[in-house]
Design a protein around this motif. Structure first.
Motif, short mmCIF file in Angstrom:
data_model
loop_
_atom_site.label_atom_id
_atom_site.label_comp_id
_atom_site.label_asym_id
_atom_site.label_seq_id
_atom_site.Cartn_x
_atom_site.Cartn_y
_atom_site.Cartn_z
N MET A 51 -52.12 -5.36 16.70
CA MET A 51 -53.30 -5.97 16.10
C MET A 51 -53.37 -5.57 14.64
SD MET A 51 -57.27 -5.69 17.32
CE MET A 51 -58.55 -6.62 16.48
N LEU A 52 -53.37 -6.57 13.76
CA LEU A 52 -53.47 -6.32 12.33
C LEU A 52 -54.93 -6.15 11.92
CD1 LEU A 52 -50.87 -8.90 10.99
CD2 LEU A 52 -50.51 -6.52 11.62
N GLU A 53 -55.14 -5.39 10.87
CA GLU A 53 -56.51 -5.11 10.43
C GLU A 53 -57.13 -6.34 9.78
OE1 GLU A 53 -56.37 -1.79 7.88
OE2 GLU A 53 -55.86 -0.35 9.45
N LYS A 54 -58.38 -6.55 10.09
CA LYS A 54 -59.11 -7.70 9.54
C LYS A 54 -59.46 -7.47 8.08
CE LYS A 54 -63.06 -10.69 10.54
NZ LYS A 54 -64.24 -10.93 11.44
N VAL A 55 -59.75 -6.22 7.74
CA VAL A 55 -60.12 -5.85 6.37
C VAL A 55 -59.16 -4.77 5.91
CG1 VAL A 55 -61.95 -4.91 4.91
CG2 VAL A 55 -62.54 -6.43 6.80
N PHE A 104 -57.46 -14.15 9.39
CA PHE A 104 -57.39 -13.26 10.55
C PHE A 104 -57.52 -14.03 11.85
CE2 PHE A 104 -59.50 -10.49 13.65
CZ PHE A 104 -58.57 -9.47 13.72
N LYS A 105 -58.20 -15.16 11.84
CA LYS A 105 -58.34 -15.98 13.06
C LYS A 105 -56.99 -16.52 13.51
CE LYS A 105 -63.12 -17.42 12.28
NZ LYS A 105 -64.05 -18.57 12.09
N HIS A 106 -56.18 -16.98 12.56
CA HIS A 106 -54.84 -17.46 12.91
C HIS A 106 -54.01 -16.33 13.54
CE1 HIS A 106 -55.77 -20.38 9.55
NE2 HIS A 106 -55.49 -21.19 10.55
N ILE A 107 -54.01 -15.19 12.89
CA ILE A 107 -53.16 -14.08 13.33
C ILE A 107 -53.60 -13.56 14.70
CG2 ILE A 107 -52.43 -11.73 12.75
CD1 ILE A 107 -52.80 -12.51 9.79
N ALA A 130 -50.82 -7.66 6.92
CA ALA A 130 -52.22 -7.83 7.31
C ALA A 130 -52.99 -8.49 6.16
CB ALA A 130 -52.84 -6.49 7.66
N PRO A 131 -54.09 -9.18 6.44
CA PRO A 131 -54.86 -9.82 5.35
C PRO A 131 -55.28 -8.79 4.30
CG PRO A 131 -55.60 -10.62 7.49
CD PRO A 131 -54.65 -9.50 7.77
N TRP A 132 -54.98 -9.11 3.03
CA TRP A 132 -55.28 -8.17 1.95
C TRP A 132 -55.90 -8.86 0.72
CZ3 TRP A 132 -52.96 -9.31 -2.68
CH2 TRP A 132 -51.84 -10.14 -2.63
N TYR A 154 -60.72 -11.97 4.03
CA TYR A 154 -59.41 -11.66 3.45
C TYR A 154 -58.34 -12.54 4.09
CZ TYR A 154 -61.58 -7.49 1.46
OH TYR A 154 -62.39 -6.64 0.75
N VAL A 155 -57.32 -12.87 3.31
CA VAL A 155 -56.25 -13.74 3.78
C VAL A 155 -54.90 -13.10 3.45
CG1 VAL A 155 -57.60 -15.86 3.58
CG2 VAL A 155 -56.27 -15.05 1.61
#
Length: 245
Positions: A51-55, A104-107, A130-132, A154-155
């Protein structure tokens, strides 16, 4: 003459002894494919997608305790991907054909779908960060102006040719196709399903065309030499990538 009654079983035995023996062997010949050898496959330590970080953490903040905002620059998704454009494990993956941004929704949607479909002999690995990059947005009903808007989400910027996710293990292309098609269809840009064989054939074809092309008036030659004043209709990026991106 007196007739002799011979039972039917005896007649069958006599005929079988007098007639020549003929054996007919019937068999169904089936085309069986030899199973593939998966001894060369290297499995990563973690077989499922993490799981990648959202923020992004830590968040860079200013003196007023507000997250740092960035300009909406398209340079992060323009042009070709120079590094992450090949398969590490040499099996299957999803490759971006255009540049764009992943949320983050796509990932998270892809992570849940792929991890649910994975078996004990399969593995998956992210090839994106991850989105940065922050994206700002004004609230509903607010007027324009009054400075930069606050950060909304973040994207992850993606360039053309980048591998988004990679799958491998003791699997075939038919088994992976539906899983990777789900990812390719939901991308906000054009993407495709690739394998190590597809990428190798394309590389060989490009090399063969470059070596055997007899036409001297290529895009690169015409753009550099301003053939018929073509530079006035070209952008600065066409002089870098010559119409490919």
């Amino acid at each position: 003459m007196s007739s002799i009654l011979i039972p039917t079983n005896a007649l069958w035995m006599i005929r079988s002894l007098t007639k020549p023996q003929c054996y007919v062997q019937t068999a169904a010949y089936m085309k069986l494919k030899t199973p593939k050898n998966y001894d060369h496959i290297e499995y990563p330590e973690r077989r499922k997608l993490k799981m990648l970080e959202k923020v992004p953490h830590p968040i860079v903040k200013t003196s007023s305790n507000v997250a740092v905002q960035q300009k909406s620059e398209a340079k992060y998704c323009r042009g070709p991907e120079p590094i992450h454009n090949k398969l590490i494990y040499g099996q299957y993956g999803v490759q971006a054909l255009d540049g764009g941004f992943l949320t983050f929704k796509h990932i998270e949607n892809w992570r849940l779908f792929i991890n649910f479909k994975l078996t004990n002999t399969m593995f998956a690995r992210w090839r994106i960060d991850a989105p940065w990059k922050p994206v700002t947005k004004k609230g509903t009903g607010k007027r324009m102006g009054k400075g930069k808007s606050p950060i909304s989400h973040y994207v992850t910027p993606v360039k053309a040719g980048r591998i988004i996710v990679e799958l491998g293990g003791e699997i075939d292309y038919k088994q992976v196709y539906k899983m990777l098609r789900h990812v390719a269809r939901q991308c906000p840009f054009e993407a495709r399903i690739v394998s190590a064989e597809i990428l190798e054939k394309e590389q060989q074809q490009e090399k063969w065309i470059a070596e055997n092309n007899l036409n001297p008036f290529s895009y690169k030659y015409c753009a550099k030499n301003n053939f018929m004043g073509i530079k006035k209709d070209l952008s600065p990026y066409d002089l870098i990538w010559f119409g490919k991106y």
